[in-house]
Design an enzyme around this catalytic site. Structure first.
Site, PDB file in Angstrom:
ATOM      1  N   THR A 175       0.860  -1.183   0.000  1.00  0.00           N
ATOM      2  CA  THR A 175       0.000   0.000   0.000  1.00  0.00           C
ATOM      3  C   THR A 175       0.901   1.240   0.000  1.00  0.00           C
ATOM      4  OG1 THR A 175      -0.125  -0.183   2.393  1.00  0.00           O
ATOM      5  CG2 THR A 175      -1.975  -1.046   1.157  1.00  0.00           C
ATOM      6  N   GLY A 176       2.043   1.092   0.671  1.00  0.00           N
ATOM      7  CA  GLY A 176       3.086   2.116   0.633  1.00  0.00           C
ATOM      8  C   GLY A 176       2.669   3.461   1.150  1.00  0.00           C
ATOM      9  N   CYS A 177       1.684   4.038   0.502  1.00  0.00           N
ATOM     10  CA  CYS A 177       1.420   5.430   0.818  1.00  0.00           C
ATOM     11  C   CYS A 177      -0.077   5.666   0.781  1.00  0.00           C
ATOM     12  CB  CYS A 177       2.059   6.276  -0.228  1.00  0.00           C
ATOM     13  SG  CYS A 177       1.870   5.512  -1.831  1.00  0.00           S
ATOM     14  N   ILE A 178      -0.466   6.658   1.594  1.00  0.00           N
ATOM     15  CA  ILE A 178      -1.903   6.853   1.739  1.00  0.00           C
ATOM     16  C   ILE A 178      -2.260   8.323   1.538  1.00  0.00           C
ATOM     17  CG2 ILE A 178      -3.917   6.380   3.185  1.00  0.00           C
ATOM     18  CD1 ILE A 178      -0.672   4.860   4.172  1.00  0.00           C
TER      19      ILE A 178
END
Lengths: 410, 105
Positions: free
Chosen positions: B102-105
């Protein structure tokens, strides 16, 4: 007396203190809040400073004005959290503060030293940030006399505080240079490590279209390794180079050093917590709220606000030995300034990406989700008043902590 | 979700080609997946990264970010880019049979 210690008097720490002080009996509880600074910054306002829309009075107030009576506030650097001993060492008078429960709300800050070439002789000459008050002010001064050229906005690494702020900056830059009559002499480029304009697919498409309409170039999947301030280029790990005349950087965001030094942080100094209750994964009397927590949602004031509400209800149960039955859903709600007096609103959580619709009243609004409108812009502008007068003081807002699907459509 | 045969085993993949269930993974599958993203042979350094990511996933329930592989796994970013060109975090997650980061939101 039981002791509740709150580290950080920013958005999350101040809000949660204001909420808890109402419920915790002052004969049984002593609440102490520690922060290294006297000044509270309205951080969402930094965005407007470079364009001369906001000044000092809009974004600065004394922290003490928001600390409720009966709560002890200490201004000091926090030196070390000693979770095994349930105490925190602070610089002021070399004191130790003991606690029964600890809330870490020490936030996140930019760390330009993580990217070689940012800090140096060109820092705040041709390289600027707007995530600090000083950076935003310096950039305002520069933009007033800038004659045009290639403005590159670069996000160094995710996650960052307020992931929509870079987009807002570049939308406002487009508008600002139009007003200055020099838009035809300005190239605007967004260089991002993401694969598109935003982190969630539908919003990324929608925002990507607006960028295109405004003639703003996007260079995706760019992971910056270093800056060459002489050649005025940013360079990625695969040696892709993007030249600039004026670089606006969102440097790597990191949690507080004291979190790392105390062995409580992850690789970015954020505190690993249960994503529904904010309880530390290591210690059962430590919580982390706001940007300081390692949560899979945006680092944003709205998240801190919704989180503080859920946390308060849970904490009042937890101290009585009851189960924490309320689960935070990752709710975030962000106004996105899009320039020319318009804005976009997005509302989402851990599981539901931003969708179109009306907010907060289903079918009515007045705000439109995932769509540009003038009303959304006014919502953003009114928000500053709400922040200082309602949110920080822990008063009720007409928005539920849990995200609602009512008024959204697919 | 689609099932396909890989290294003599039928396993489920998501729409983007990531293994649906990390428990289906084995080293033979890793070799085939690596070939599919243009890495013809996996060296010891590749395996070091893959093993770190597998172990980290076991402990934390999500694929590690690039920074985490660098800082906790001890492999410099520049090397990660040469081992797994272009998008190392995504590529190694794919080869290691983990979901998409997902790494980043």
């Amino acid at each position: 007396m039981k002791k509740l210690l709150v580290l950080g008097a920013g958005t999350a720490g101040t809000m949660v203190t204001n909420k808890l002080v109402h419920y915790l009996d002052s004969d049984e509880w002593k609440i102490t809040i520690v922060d290294q600074e006297e000044t509270h910054y309205y951080q969402p306002g930094f965005l407007f400073i470079p364009f001369g829309i906001y000044g000092e009075n809009d974004v600065i107030k004394p922290k003490r004005d928001f600390v409720p009576p009966g709560v002890e506030m200490i201004v000091s650097t926090i030196e070390r959290i000693e979770p095994e001993k349930n105490r925190v060492r602070i610089a002021k008078d070399n004191r130790y503060l003991n606690y029964d429960f600890l809330i870490i709300a020490t936030g996140t800050n930019i760390d330009p030293s993580e990217t070689p070439g940012l800090l140096g002789h060109e820092w705040r000459k041709s390289i600027y940030d707007f995530y600090t008050y000083e950076g935003a002010k310096a950039l305002a001064k520069r933009l007033r006399t800038w004659k045009g050229g290639h403005l590159v906005l670069n996000i160094a690494e995710m996650p960052i505080k307020c992931p929509v702020a870079p987009l807002e900056f570049i939308f406002l830059a487009d508008w600002y240079f139009h007003l200055q009559g020099i838009r035809d002499r300005v190239d605007l480029t967004l260089v991002t490590p993401l694969s598109g304009a935003f982190t969630k697919p539908r919003a990324a498409d929608m925002l990507g279209n607006i960028l295109e309409e405004k003639g703003i170039r996007v260079i995706p999947d760019f992971n910056i390794e270093r800056v060459d301030p002489e050649q005025k280029q940013i360079i990625s790990y695969i040696e892709q180079k993007v030249p600039y005349d004026l670089l606006v950087t969102i440097p790597v965001n990191m949690g507080a050093e004291v979190v790392e030094q105390s062995g409580l942080g992850d690789e970015l100094n954020y505190v690993p917590v249960d994503k529904h209750t904010f309880l530390s994964t290591q210690f059962d009397n430590i919580f982390a709220l706001g940007d300081a927590a390692s949560l899979p949602t945006s680092k944003a004031g709205s998240v801190a606000h919704f989180a503080a509400e859920v946390f308060t209800e849970n904490f009042l149960r937890y101290i009585d030995g009851l189960e924490m039955i309320h689960a935070f859903d990752g709710h975030a709600n962000c106004y996105i300034e899009s320039g020319f007096g318009k804005g976009i609103l997005i509302d989402f959580n851990y599981d539901v990406e931003p969708l179109p619709g009306k907010f907060p009243l289903p079918g009515i609004g007045p705000f439109s989700l995932l769509q540009e409108s003038e009303m959304n812009h006014w919502g953003k502008m009114m928000f500053r008043w709400m922040y200082w007068n309602i949110l920080l003081k822990g008063k009720e807002m007409p928005i539920t902590a849990q995200m609602s699907m009512a008024g959204k459509w697919n | 979700m689609t099932a396909r045969e890989i290294a003599g085993k039928v396993v489920d993949f998501d729409d983007e080609g990531f293994l649906s269930n990390p428990d289906d993974w084995n080293e033979e599958i890793a070799k085939v997946l690596a070939g599919e993203v243009g890495i013809d042979s996996l060296t010891d350094r590749h395996w070091k990264v893959i093993e770190f990511c597998r172990a980290d996933f076991q402990a934390r329930g999500e694929p590690p970010t690039l920074r985490r592989i660098t800082k906790t796994g001890g492999v410099p970013t520049k090397e990660l880019y040469s081992l797994f060109p272009k998008g190392p975090a995504k590529k190694v997650a794919r080869i290691a049979g983990l979901g998409k980061p997902t790494g980043c939101i």
